[in-house]
Design an enzyme around this catalytic site. Structure first.
Site, PDB file in Angstrom:
ATOM      1  N   ASN A  21      28.392  12.769   1.499  1.00 31.95           N
ATOM      2  CA  ASN A  21      27.471  12.830   2.638  1.00 31.95           C
ATOM      3  C   ASN A  21      26.671  11.523   2.624  1.00 31.95           C
ATOM      4  O   ASN A  21      25.756  11.362   1.825  1.00 31.95           O
ATOM      5  CB  ASN A  21      26.558  14.054   2.462  1.00 31.95           C
ATOM      6  N   LYS A  28      25.206  11.021  -0.993  1.00 32.86           N
ATOM      7  CA  LYS A  28      25.119  12.268  -1.758  1.00 32.86           C
ATOM      8  C   LYS A  28      26.533  12.718  -2.059  1.00 32.86           C
ATOM      9  O   LYS A  28      27.431  12.544  -1.223  1.00 32.86           O
ATOM     10  CB  LYS A  28      24.441  13.358  -0.918  1.00 32.86           C
ATOM     11  N   ARG A 103      30.826  14.477   5.596  1.00 33.28           N
ATOM     12  CA  ARG A 103      29.991  14.884   6.712  1.00 33.28           C
ATOM     13  C   ARG A 103      30.006  13.746   7.734  1.00 33.28           C
ATOM     14  O   ARG A 103      29.688  12.606   7.383  1.00 33.28           O
ATOM     15  CB  ARG A 103      28.574  15.122   6.219  1.00 33.28           C
ATOM     16  N   HIS A 191      23.182  19.543  13.093  1.00 31.54           N
ATOM     17  CA  HIS A 191      23.001  20.485  11.962  1.00 31.54           C
ATOM     18  C   HIS A 191      24.057  21.592  11.974  1.00 31.54           C
ATOM     19  O   HIS A 191      23.845  22.685  11.448  1.00 31.54           O
ATOM     20  CB  HIS A 191      21.588  21.125  11.971  1.00 31.54           C
ATOM     21  N   ARG A 251      10.398  12.257  13.378  1.00 29.62           N
ATOM     22  CA  ARG A 251      10.901  12.188  14.756  1.00 29.62           C
ATOM     23  C   ARG A 251      10.030  13.040  15.687  1.00 29.62           C
ATOM     24  O   ARG A 251       9.512  14.066  15.275  1.00 29.62           O
ATOM     25  CB  ARG A 251      12.347  12.696  14.820  1.00 29.62           C
ATOM     26  N   GLU A 390      25.288  22.845   3.061  1.00 27.96           N
ATOM     27  CA  GLU A 390      26.222  22.093   3.907  1.00 27.96           C
ATOM     28  C   GLU A 390      27.389  21.543   3.096  1.00 27.96           C
ATOM     29  O   GLU A 390      28.514  21.466   3.591  1.00 27.96           O
ATOM     30  CB  GLU A 390      25.461  20.951   4.604  1.00 27.96           C
TER      31      GLU A 390
END
Ligand code: AMP
Length: 404
Positions: A21, A28, A103, A191, A251, A390
């Protein structure tokens, strides 16, 4: 002869899936042993790859297995991946990586499911870079690096947008001129891997929620909400980009587009300067003037920190109302990700004003840990905390796509 058998098993070469990821300056990873249960063997992070890079790997119990620092500068993603393969070879010597799962933030309107990567797919994903210029290039780079280093290794792309492709056209449309919509300007939602993991968990813990109307709140540094009907996404708070919807760590979340025009006209800002405001200087950080970290804000007595938390929760409550309307009612509400899983005061602050929807929080269960129901027996809407995963979702996809 139980003991020797156990020893042989312990030494058996574990076939594994490597999940990567990649962020803008981080990588990661998690290695899952193949088997009926996908057990994580080792996971970790290489961060600040463009400056003072560090690597740390842990086993499933959280014990540190290895650390590394690059004192002489920046290895970039290329150096980090080379280091990771070398490190795995040295520290998990019996390991055979059978496949790599990635991902990938954007699959556009076309990719509704994970796919095995080949040169054509890579070119198609490259063409989507303008839709996610801050994330997509970083996701694609490790794919290319692994392909160059280990061309024999099958790779699978798992998209954060894919889960939302089941939403009806109405939920994916902006009220823009048709020729702009035709260029791909629509609500994609993100997501998705987190939501899919929750959707796959629900049948086991709450069949009514799995079959019915559920809103999942993914509240981490990035935050969004998803309305699921029978485990499929029918609407989401994030839109064309991951800056829409809920207020986040840095954000803005949903913002009157007129503000952007005003920033251009009156502040003389160009696209990059506005991007900086929208993505990096707003949200919890911008409003509090203190931190993007919810833990810091919850521990602070500063009025601006309180206000940032209040605004964060207010926006969630408003969004839950909107998504409940899209669902035509509500059977379950699920909290997940860093804030959703760990911040009981935030869950309490979100649930209290939603009493009218039939939500009643069990204060004691709310203070607990791990996967659990946190609503009272009498609550018409079941409220859950479900830790997301995830990386596991990606590993599950890799196993399915490649029939491993
Ligand atoms: P994520 O992006 O899912 O890793 O979530 C990161 C966010 O979770 C950060 O804003 C953290 O402040 C927040 N977080 C993690 N642990 C806690 C906690 N115990 N209490 C409040 N917020 C937390």
């Amino acid at each position: 002869m139980t003991e020797p058998r156990a020893t042989t098993e312990a030494l058996a070469v574990p076939d594994a899936i490597l999940v990567l990821n990649a962020g803008s300056s981080s990588l990661k990873f998690t290695v899952f042993a193949l088997g009926e249960e996908l057990s994580p063997i080792v996971s970790g992070l290489a961060e600040e790859l463009a400056s003072a890079a560090r690597f740390r790997a842990r086993n499933e119990a959280g014990e540190v297995l290895g650390e590394h620092a690059w004192p002489d500068g920046a290895p970039g993603h290329e150096g980090a991946i080379a280091f990771l393969f070398r490190w795995l070879g040295e520290h998990v010597p019996d390991l055979t990586v059978r496949a790599v799962g990635h991902r990938v933030v954007h699959g556009g309107a076309t990719y509704t499911a994970p796919v095995r990567i080949d040169a054509d797919l890579l070119a198609a994903l490259e063409a989507l870079v303008p839709l996610a210029p801050l994330h997509q290039p970083h996701n694609l780079l490790p794919i290319r690096l692994v392909a160059a280093k280990r061309p024999d290794l099958p790779q699978v792309a798992c998209f954060d947008t894919a889960f939302h492709r089941t939403a009806p056209d109405l939920a994916q449309a902006f009220a823009l001129p048709a020729e702009i919509t035709a260029r791909g300007v629509r609500r994609y939602g993100f997501h998705g891997l987190s939501y899919e993991y929750i959707a796959r968990t629900l049948p086991r813990i709450d069949p009514r929620a799995a079959a019915g109307r559920t809103i999942v709140l993914h509240l981490g540094n990035g935050a969004s909400a998803c309305a699921m009907l029978g485990g499929r996404s029918i609407a989401s708070s994030m839109g064309f980009t991951a800056v829409d919807g809920l207020m986040m760590g840095t954000r803005t979340g949903a913002l009157d587009p007129g503000v952007v025009l005003y920033l251009m006209d009156e502040f003389g800002m160009d696209a990059r300067a506005i991007e900086d405001v929208l993505y990096r200087r707003s949200g919890l950080l911008g409003v509090s003037g203190l931190s993007s970290d919810m833990r810091v804000l919850l521990a602070s007595d500063e009025p601006a920190a309180r206000f940032a938390i209040d605004l964060f929760c207010y926006r969630i409550v408003r969004e839950v109302g909107s998504l409940a309307a899209a669902l035509g009612g509500l059977d379950a509400l699920v909290f997940t990700a860093g804030i959703g899983e760990n911040a009981s005061p935030i869950r309490a602050k979100v649930c209290a004003p939603l009493a009218w929807l039939g939500i009643e929080l069990d204060a004691q269960a709310n203070e607990g840990r791990g996967l659990r129901r946190i609503s009272t027996e009498a609550s018409r809407v079941a409220v859950w905390v479900v830790p997301t995963d995830e990386e596991r979702m990606i590993a599950l996809h890799v196993r399915e796509v490649l029939s491993l």
